[in-house]
Design a protein around this motif. Sequence first.
Motif, mmCIF file in Angstrom:
data_model
loop_
_atom_site.group_PDB
_atom_site.id
_atom_site.type_symbol
_atom_site.label_atom_id
_atom_site.label_comp_id
_atom_site.label_asym_id
_atom_site.label_seq_id
_atom_site.Cartn_x
_atom_site.Cartn_y
_atom_site.Cartn_z
ATOM 1 N N GLN A 107 1.063 -0.995 -0.103
ATOM 2 C CA GLN A 107 -0.441 0.426 -0.484
ATOM 3 C C GLN A 107 1.379 1.462 0.071
ATOM 4 N N SER A 108 0.315 2.019 -0.656
ATOM 5 C CA SER A 108 1.103 3.263 -1.099
ATOM 6 C C SER A 108 0.290 3.542 0.025
ATOM 7 N N ASN A 155 -0.002 8.150 0.743
ATOM 8 C CA ASN A 155 0.040 9.695 0.289
ATOM 9 C C ASN A 155 -0.534 10.440 1.349
ATOM 10 N N ARG A 194 -0.576 14.637 -1.881
ATOM 11 C CA ARG A 194 -0.597 14.201 -3.131
ATOM 12 C C ARG A 194 -0.217 14.664 -4.221
ATOM 13 N N TYR A 235 3.368 13.408 -5.000
ATOM 14 C CA TYR A 235 3.330 12.036 -5.524
ATOM 15 C C TYR A 235 2.950 11.907 -6.446
ATOM 16 N N HIS A 294 6.013 11.013 -8.103
ATOM 17 C CA HIS A 294 6.197 10.230 -8.654
ATOM 18 C C HIS A 294 7.554 8.856 -6.400
ATOM 19 N N SER A 339 6.257 7.841 -2.949
ATOM 20 C CA SER A 339 5.200 7.453 -1.826
ATOM 21 C C SER A 339 5.592 8.488 -0.849
ATOM 22 N N GLN A 340 4.947 9.183 0.389
ATOM 23 C CA GLN A 340 5.757 9.354 1.352
ATOM 24 C C GLN A 340 5.917 8.231 2.461
ATOM 25 N N THR A 343 5.370 3.516 2.159
ATOM 26 C CA THR A 343 4.969 1.929 1.617
ATOM 27 C C THR A 343 4.774 1.295 2.897
#
Length: 139
Positions: A9-10, A12, A17, A20, A24, A26-27, A29
């Motif tokens: 799961q990403s 964000n 957002r 992201y 490209h 994610s904050q 994972t």
Amino acid sequence: MNLTGRERQSINPPATRAIYDQLHFSQATRVGDLIWVSGQVGIDPQVMKPADGVEAQTRLAFENLRTVLRAAGASLADIVELTTFHVDLRGGMAEFSGVKDAYLPDRYPSWTAVGTDQLALPELVVEIRAVAVAGSGDA
């Protein structure tokens, strides 16, 4: 949030957002209970400007870290590993450590501090990344 198995799961939070979509990444994972948090910096999300100085940037970076962990279903108490990057490793460590200890007052995680000559923006002086295990801070 109770993910099982190997589902990836990403994470964000809404305020991130655009990062992201544009850059490209994610904050964080999350896979199962493990959460890898990307480097968080001392930028105020309301004004999108870095704070002034080590202490203020460190506080904002920990607040941003807390926000990402909450979005992932975890807390600062769930951090098991911390990696920090410092433009002035020796000069700002006392200020950084004081703030760190306020956010992580016990059950200290593993920690590696790295000196670097630059971060993503010239005004940034500290960056914090973390690995957490959701629910481990409750034990």
